[in-house]
Design an enzyme around this catalytic site. Structure first.
Site, PDB file in Angstrom:
ATOM      1  N   ARG A   1       6.054   9.013   2.258  1.00 21.80           N
ATOM      2  CA  ARG A   1       6.828   7.784   2.065  1.00 21.80           C
ATOM      3  C   ARG A   1       8.109   8.132   1.322  1.00 21.80           C
ATOM      4  O   ARG A   1       8.113   8.991   0.433  1.00 21.80           O
ATOM      5  CB  ARG A   1       6.031   6.752   1.253  1.00 21.80           C
TER       6      ARG A   1
ATOM      7  N   HIS B   1      11.314   8.537  11.142  1.00 20.47           N
ATOM      8  CA  HIS B   1       9.937   8.023  10.991  1.00 20.47           C
ATOM      9  C   HIS B   1       9.144   8.191  12.290  1.00 20.47           C
ATOM     10  O   HIS B   1       8.617   7.225  12.856  1.00 20.47           O
ATOM     11  CB  HIS B   1       9.938   6.555  10.548  1.00 20.47           C
TER      12      HIS B   1
HETATM   13  P1  NAP Z   1      -5.261   8.852   2.517  1.00 17.31           P
HETATM   14  O1  NAP Z   1      -6.356   9.306   3.406  1.00 17.31           O
HETATM   15  O2  NAP Z   1      -5.445   7.594   1.746  1.00 17.31           O
HETATM   16  O3  NAP Z   1      -4.951  10.047   1.511  1.00 17.31           O
HETATM   17  C1  NAP Z   1      -4.117   9.913   0.417  1.00 17.31           C
HETATM   18  C2  NAP Z   1      -4.215  11.176  -0.431  1.00 17.31           C
HETATM   19  O4  NAP Z   1      -3.308  11.058  -1.524  1.00 17.31           O
HETATM   20  C3  NAP Z   1      -5.601  11.369  -1.022  1.00 17.31           C
HETATM   21  O5  NAP Z   1      -5.948  12.724  -1.021  1.00 17.31           O
HETATM   22  C4  NAP Z   1      -5.431  10.851  -2.438  1.00 17.31           C
HETATM   23  O6  NAP Z   1      -6.303  11.447  -3.389  1.00 17.31           O
HETATM   24  C5  NAP Z   1      -4.024  11.309  -2.725  1.00 17.31           C
HETATM   25  N1  NAP Z   1      -3.463  10.546  -3.840  1.00 17.31           N
HETATM   26  C6  NAP Z   1      -3.228   9.218  -3.933  1.00 17.31           C
HETATM   27  N2  NAP Z   1      -2.741   8.906  -5.151  1.00 17.31           N
HETATM   28  C7  NAP Z   1      -2.662  10.070  -5.827  1.00 17.31           C
HETATM   29  C8  NAP Z   1      -2.251  10.408  -7.137  1.00 17.31           C
HETATM   30  N3  NAP Z   1      -1.827   9.467  -8.003  1.00 17.31           N
HETATM   31  N4  NAP Z   1      -2.322  11.703  -7.520  1.00 17.31           N
HETATM   32  C9  NAP Z   1      -2.768  12.644  -6.669  1.00 17.31           C
HETATM   33  N5  NAP Z   1      -3.185  12.392  -5.405  1.00 17.31           N
HETATM   34  C10 NAP Z   1      -3.130  11.114  -4.996  1.00 17.31           C
HETATM   35  O7  NAP Z   1      -3.908   8.667   3.313  1.00 17.31           O
HETATM   36  P2  NAP Z   1      -3.500   9.366   4.699  1.00 17.31           P
HETATM   37  O8  NAP Z   1      -4.112   8.660   5.846  1.00 17.31           O
HETATM   38  O9  NAP Z   1      -3.703  10.829   4.549  1.00 17.31           O
HETATM   39  O10 NAP Z   1      -1.929   9.033   4.718  1.00 17.31           O
HETATM   40  C11 NAP Z   1      -1.046   9.485   3.701  1.00 17.31           C
HETATM   41  C12 NAP Z   1       0.272   8.765   3.813  1.00 17.31           C
HETATM   42  O11 NAP Z   1       0.993   9.241   4.958  1.00 17.31           O
HETATM   43  C13 NAP Z   1       0.166   7.269   4.069  1.00 17.31           C
HETATM   44  O12 NAP Z   1      -0.067   6.550   2.871  1.00 17.31           O
HETATM   45  C14 NAP Z   1       1.520   6.949   4.658  1.00 17.31           C
HETATM   46  O13 NAP Z   1       2.387   6.611   3.604  1.00 17.31           O
HETATM   47  C15 NAP Z   1       1.964   8.260   5.286  1.00 17.31           C
HETATM   48  N6  NAP Z   1       2.070   8.179   6.757  1.00 17.31           N
HETATM   49  C16 NAP Z   1       3.275   8.488   7.324  1.00 17.31           C
HETATM   50  C17 NAP Z   1       3.407   8.459   8.708  1.00 17.31           C
HETATM   51  C18 NAP Z   1       4.703   8.847   9.377  1.00 17.31           C
HETATM   52  O14 NAP Z   1       4.852   8.671  10.586  1.00 17.31           O
HETATM   53  N7  NAP Z   1       5.658   9.406   8.660  1.00 17.31           N
HETATM   54  C19 NAP Z   1       2.325   8.101   9.502  1.00 17.31           C
HETATM   55  C20 NAP Z   1       1.117   7.780   8.896  1.00 17.31           C
HETATM   56  C21 NAP Z   1       1.006   7.834   7.513  1.00 17.31           C
HETATM   57  P3  NAP Z   1      -7.900  11.244  -3.278  1.00 17.31           P
HETATM   58  O15 NAP Z   1      -8.307  12.114  -2.114  1.00 17.31           O
HETATM   59  O16 NAP Z   1      -8.398  11.743  -4.566  1.00 17.31           O
HETATM   60  O17 NAP Z   1      -8.104   9.778  -3.008  1.00 17.31           O
END
Ligand code: NAP
Length: 308
Positions: free
Chosen positions: A223, A271
């Protein structure tokens, strides 16, 4: 029972989703009425949701769930009018797209591909093997873990950082403030796959950039708000950070006058790292409706307190 499903995404998205959603609901054995308009909010059982389309969830008094078509839920997670369960998009196609995007851009940096594009001289610079290249992934969730594992599969030396401690074979897993220091200090290539929360906002800032090795690269498909833009530009201009590839921004589309566009050390992608694809996302939505209608817990529920 027939489930009333309100598709909130507007006509362009409805055109893409109507067919795939109908097929997926049928295949899941769910009897449903799907609509892109909402004459009676109290009659809605499920909202299939795109960001920014519902200003107030209060009238949806009988909704059993809000099913987001996006993986990132930062614009809705803090909405006080949302009392219904919120599920986010977790989908194999989304993950595959992100793995391909991240792997491609990591390889660009690792191999120094830019050096050779348009080159006219015999500039023999041999890249190290992947096993000698340190990559760090901030965020070890659905997407971060898949990307870290794909990179480790190519023999990169991969570390990942998450909020809670983890063990993933082949990945050096770090957490906490000390873990972040270690993760950054080794990051020749840094990939940001954290959600946007109050804790992660500006996690890439002047202090954290200074901990990274000279000449490092940042890839941000997470993000835009994860990055302090002024600090990133200052680090690039000072010659500390080598390059940045950015897919997400605080304002999207990125305004034409934004300095990222013209910066020689910034690559902007619009994006496109991991697009939600209608066919596979519809199957995820239909499966969650099926589960809820059968009394089973919803998949991919958002932790409202954690913010993701
Ligand atoms: P997810 O499964 O919820 O994983 C989030 C990860 O971030 C988890 O490992 C979480 O830790 C970690 N995290 C959250 N807060 C943290 C903190 N304060 N300190 C350290 N680690 C932290 O999310 P995802 O599905 O992988 O997606 C990640 C992000 O990618 C989304 O939120 C979105 O913003 C982005 N995204 C972008 C696109 C694009 O096209 N550019 C597409 C899809 C998604 P834990 O494992 O301990 O919970």
């Amino acid at each position: 029972m027939t489930a009333n499903i309100y598709f909130t995404g507007g006509h362009e998205a409805w055109r893409r989703y109507k067919g795939p959603l109908l097929v997926a609901l049928k295949q899941a054995g769910v009897a449903a009425v799907l609509s892109p308009t909402c004459p009676d909010p109290a009659a809605v059982d499920y909202l299939v949701y795109l960001p920014g389309t519902v200003p107030d969830f209060t009238p949806f008094t009988n909704a059993k769930a809000v099913l987001s078509l996006w993986a990132g839920v930062e614009t809705i997670v803090g909405d006080k009018t949302l009392t219904q369960p919120l599920a986010r998009m977790v989908d194999d196609s989304l993950t595959e797209g992100m793995v391909e995007y991240v792997t491609g851009h990591v390889l660009r940096y690792h191999l120094g591909i830019d050096r050779f594009i348009g080159a006219t001289g015999w500039n023999k610079v041999v890249p190290p093997l992947a096993r000698d290249r340190k990559v760090t992934v901030l965020g070890l969730g659905q997407l971060g873990t898949a990307c870290a594992q794909a990179l480790a599969g190519l023999r990169f030396d991969v570390a990942g950082w998450s909020r809670r401690p983890k063990e993933i074979e082949g990945i050096t897993c770090l957490s906490g403030a000390d873990g972040l220091d270690e993760a950054l200090a080794r990051a020749e290539i840094l990939v940001l796959l954290l959600p946007r929360t109050p804790e992660t906002e500006n996690i890439v800032n002047a202090a954290t950039l200074a901990r990274m090795p000279q000449g490092a690269a940042v890839i941000n498909p997470g993000r835009g708000a994860l990055v302090d833009e002024a600090a990133l530009l200052a680090s690039l201009d000072a010659g500390h950070l080598g390059h940045a590839t950015l897919d997400v921004f605080r304002t999207e589309p990125l305004p034409a006058e934004h300095p990222f566009w013209a910066h020689p050390k910034v690559t902007v992608t619009p994006h496109i790292a991991a697009e939600t694809r209608a066919a596979s996302a519809s199957r995820v939505i239909a499966e969650n409706v099926r589960r809820c209608e059968s009394g089973l817990p919803l998949l991919n529920l958002v932790d409202r307190a954690a913010g993701y």
